[in-house]
Scaffold this active site. Sequence first.
Site, mmCIF file in Angstrom:
data_model
loop_
_atom_site.group_PDB
_atom_site.id
_atom_site.type_symbol
_atom_site.label_atom_id
_atom_site.label_comp_id
_atom_site.label_asym_id
_atom_site.label_seq_id
_atom_site.Cartn_x
_atom_site.Cartn_y
_atom_site.Cartn_z
ATOM 1 N N CYS A 1 -0.516 0.729 15.664
ATOM 2 C CA CYS A 1 -0.524 1.327 17.091
ATOM 3 C C CYS A 1 0.514 2.089 17.662
ATOM 4 O O CYS A 1 0.344 2.893 18.114
ATOM 5 C CB CYS A 1 -1.282 0.130 17.954
ATOM 6 S SG CYS A 1 -3.117 -0.161 17.795
ATOM 7 N N HIS B 1 -6.065 -1.403 7.490
ATOM 8 C CA HIS B 1 -5.350 -0.366 6.615
ATOM 9 C C HIS B 1 -5.986 -0.419 5.588
ATOM 10 O O HIS B 1 -6.116 -1.483 4.776
ATOM 11 C CB HIS B 1 -3.884 -0.513 6.930
ATOM 12 C CG HIS B 1 -3.343 -1.820 6.738
ATOM 13 N ND1 HIS B 1 -3.463 -2.909 7.493
ATOM 14 C CD2 HIS B 1 -2.781 -2.545 5.565
ATOM 15 C CE1 HIS B 1 -3.036 -4.136 7.219
ATOM 16 N NE2 HIS B 1 -2.417 -3.809 5.888
HETATM 17 P P1 5GP Z 1 -1.047 -6.411 4.924
HETATM 18 O O1 5GP Z 1 -0.344 -7.357 4.166
HETATM 19 O O2 5GP Z 1 -1.319 -6.444 6.147
HETATM 20 O O3 5GP Z 1 -2.237 -6.086 3.782
HETATM 21 O O4 5GP Z 1 -0.129 -5.177 4.656
HETATM 22 C C1 5GP Z 1 0.839 -4.830 5.880
HETATM 23 C C2 5GP Z 1 1.865 -3.983 4.939
HETATM 24 O O5 5GP Z 1 2.549 -3.179 6.158
HETATM 25 C C3 5GP Z 1 2.864 -4.448 4.200
HETATM 26 O O6 5GP Z 1 2.699 -3.872 2.997
HETATM 27 C C4 5GP Z 1 4.129 -4.158 5.090
HETATM 28 O O7 5GP Z 1 5.231 -3.896 4.221
HETATM 29 C C5 5GP Z 1 3.803 -2.843 5.921
HETATM 30 N N1 5GP Z 1 4.658 -2.742 7.037
HETATM 31 C C6 5GP Z 1 4.693 -3.801 7.911
HETATM 32 N N2 5GP Z 1 5.517 -3.207 8.979
HETATM 33 C C7 5GP Z 1 5.870 -1.929 8.710
HETATM 34 C C8 5GP Z 1 6.472 -0.864 9.257
HETATM 35 O O8 5GP Z 1 6.914 -1.199 10.403
HETATM 36 N N3 5GP Z 1 6.329 0.330 8.807
HETATM 37 C C9 5GP Z 1 5.886 0.553 7.612
HETATM 38 N N4 5GP Z 1 6.173 1.717 7.268
HETATM 39 N N5 5GP Z 1 5.286 -0.202 7.107
HETATM 40 C C10 5GP Z 1 5.258 -1.633 7.640
HETATM 41 ZN ZN ZN Z 2 -3.674 -1.478 16.015
#
Ligand code: 5GP
Ligand code: ZN
Length: 113
Positions: free
Chosen positions: A7, A99
Amino acid sequence: MADCIFCKIIAGEIPSAKVYEDDDMLAFRDINPQAKVHVLVVPKSHFATLAEMNDAQAELVKKCMKKIPQIASSLGLSDGYRLIVNQGEAAGQTVHHLHIHILGGQNMGEKML
Ligand code: 5GP
Ligand code: ZN
C-alpha cells in the site's frame, strides 16, 4: 492499510522500480529477484488472499490477469514466463497484500513446477 508495504509503494511513500501502472494495478520489480526478470503485479486494493477477496477486488484481479501478457511482452518475455500467487504462511507469503509474481528471462525448468 497503514502498515502494508505494498500500500505504501502504491501511495508512492516507498520508491519502487515501476514497469506498469494504471488506475487498477501497479507492477514493479521485486527488490530480491528470484529470476532474471521478477516483477510483482499488485491490485490497488488491500486484501491478503483470494479467500478474503470481494467482488470488486476480483474484478481488479481479472484486470491484472488480462494485462499481464502486455506487461510480460514489455519485459521481453516472449519465450514465456511463470506466474506465482502465494496464499498464506505455509506458501511463504510474506507480504499480506495480494500480488502476482511474474518470473522469467531464463529457463525456469529447474525450479518448482
Ligand atoms: P511473497 O513471498 O509474499 O509472495 O512475496 C513478497 C515479495 O515482495 C518478495 O519476493 C519480496 O522480495 C518482495 N518485497 C518485499 N518488500 C519489498 C519492497 O519494499 N520493494 C519491492 N520492490 N519488493 C519487495
Ligand atoms: Zn496493502
